[in-house]
Design an enzyme around this catalytic site. Structure first.
Site: not given
Ligand code: PPE
Length: 304
Positions: A158-159
């Site tokens: 989850k960048t």
């Protein structure tokens, strides 16, 4: 505007909400290099409880590992800090947002020595796609933007920066009069929503796209486990947009979105245009679980 709470945990200390600030040259602000999580805490009869806390903390650390970011705290410390953030703000039900980000130091893309910081905020957040959406379903538009290819970014993390793709799709959908976007991958197959995984139901079988292009959603995994226990057949398989059009039912799942029925895609009514029986059954069980009313799933809850 979001609903403010009192305090935010920043690198081991609680600071007042209004004082939770960073320098304008924070690396993550410029390049999207951080990673984050979204977690929900619900009110149960025995007090507040966080849904699948371990899984969220594990994914936060997996995201760090993928992005080569070394979090300056242990999993245990972050887990405790998340619980403390809910407690200190006296929140009964809330959304929790931990973020691990690259701080102020060098500018430019190569900044491997910049300090890494962690913060955790929590605030009350109602139905992400509206109470009406949760109840009667939402209208969805297939996005003109493709989902990030695994060689463009990495979908298991989850960048922060990956959410530019999601915001483009979401803004496009809303500006066209829809509630949410459905994003296709670079092969044109269905991948996911802007912050949700998708399920469809056809001929009694629950189907969801396989992992390559989608986030390994914790709600997705939970729904699959719940469906198996309910003896609903579950299949991870390629789905095309026209299969969604002719599905009997469709719904989005995610921490923020919970279980949100889809009643229309690209101006095609899905099924009867109302939440279908499988959607309703899973949605009902989901809310029973998070509210601590389904005893056999109590292992998914961490008491605050
Ligand atoms: N896909 C994407 C791209 C995604 O961001 C999420 C979560 C999911 C699927 C569902 O994953 P999970 O929450 O583990 O079931 N999106 C988070 C951020 C939403 C936001 O607007 O911010 C969330 O739901 O917390």
């Amino acid at each position: 505007m979001l609903t403010e709470s009192e305090k935010i945990w920043m690198d081991g200390k609680f600071v007042k909400w209004a004082d939770a600030k960073v320098h304008v040259l924070t690396h993550t602000l410029h390049y999207g290099t951080g990673v984050f999580e979204g977690i929900r805490c619900y009110k149960t009869a025995k007090g507040s409880a966080i849904f699948r806390l371990k899984e969220h903390v594990d994914r936060l650390f997996d995201s760090c590992h993928i992005m080569n970011i070394k979090a300056p705290f242990s999993k245990q410390e972050i887990t405790q800090a998340i619980i403390d953030t809910v407690k200190v703000n006296k929140l009964k039900e809330c959304y929790i947002r931990p973020i691990v980000y690259v701080g102020y130091g060098a500018m430019g893309l190569y900044a491997t020595s910049n300090p890494i910081s962690v913060s955790i905020a929590a605030w009350p957040w109602g139905a992400y796609l509206g109470d009406e959406g949760i109840k009667n379903g939402i209208r969805v538009k297939v996005s003109s933007f493709a989902r990030l290819h695994v060689n463009v970014s990495m979908t298991k993390s989850k960048t922060c920066g990956d959410y530019v793709n999601s915001t483009l799709a979401k803004n496009e959908a809303i500006s066209c009069g829809y509630d949410e976007a459905l994003i296709l991958d670079t092969d044109g197959l269905v991948s996911e929503g802007t912050g949700q995984n998708i399920f469809i139901v056809r001929d009694g079988v629950l189907k969801t796209p396989p992992l390559p292009s989608v986030l390994e959603g914790i709600t997705r995994r939970s729904i699959m486990e719940m469906a198996k226990k309910l003896k609903i057949a579950v299949l991870e398989t390629d789905i095309t947009r026209d299969e969604v059009y002719i599905a009997d039912e469709a719904f989005f799942v995610g921490t923020a979105a919970e279980v949100t029925p889809i009643r229309e895609v690209d101006n095609r009514t899905i099924g009867t245009g109302k939440p279908g029986p499988v959607t309703k059954k899973l949605q009902k069980l989901f809310f029973e679980i998070v509210k601590g009313e389904a005893k056999s799933y109590s292992k998914w809850l961490t008491k605050v």
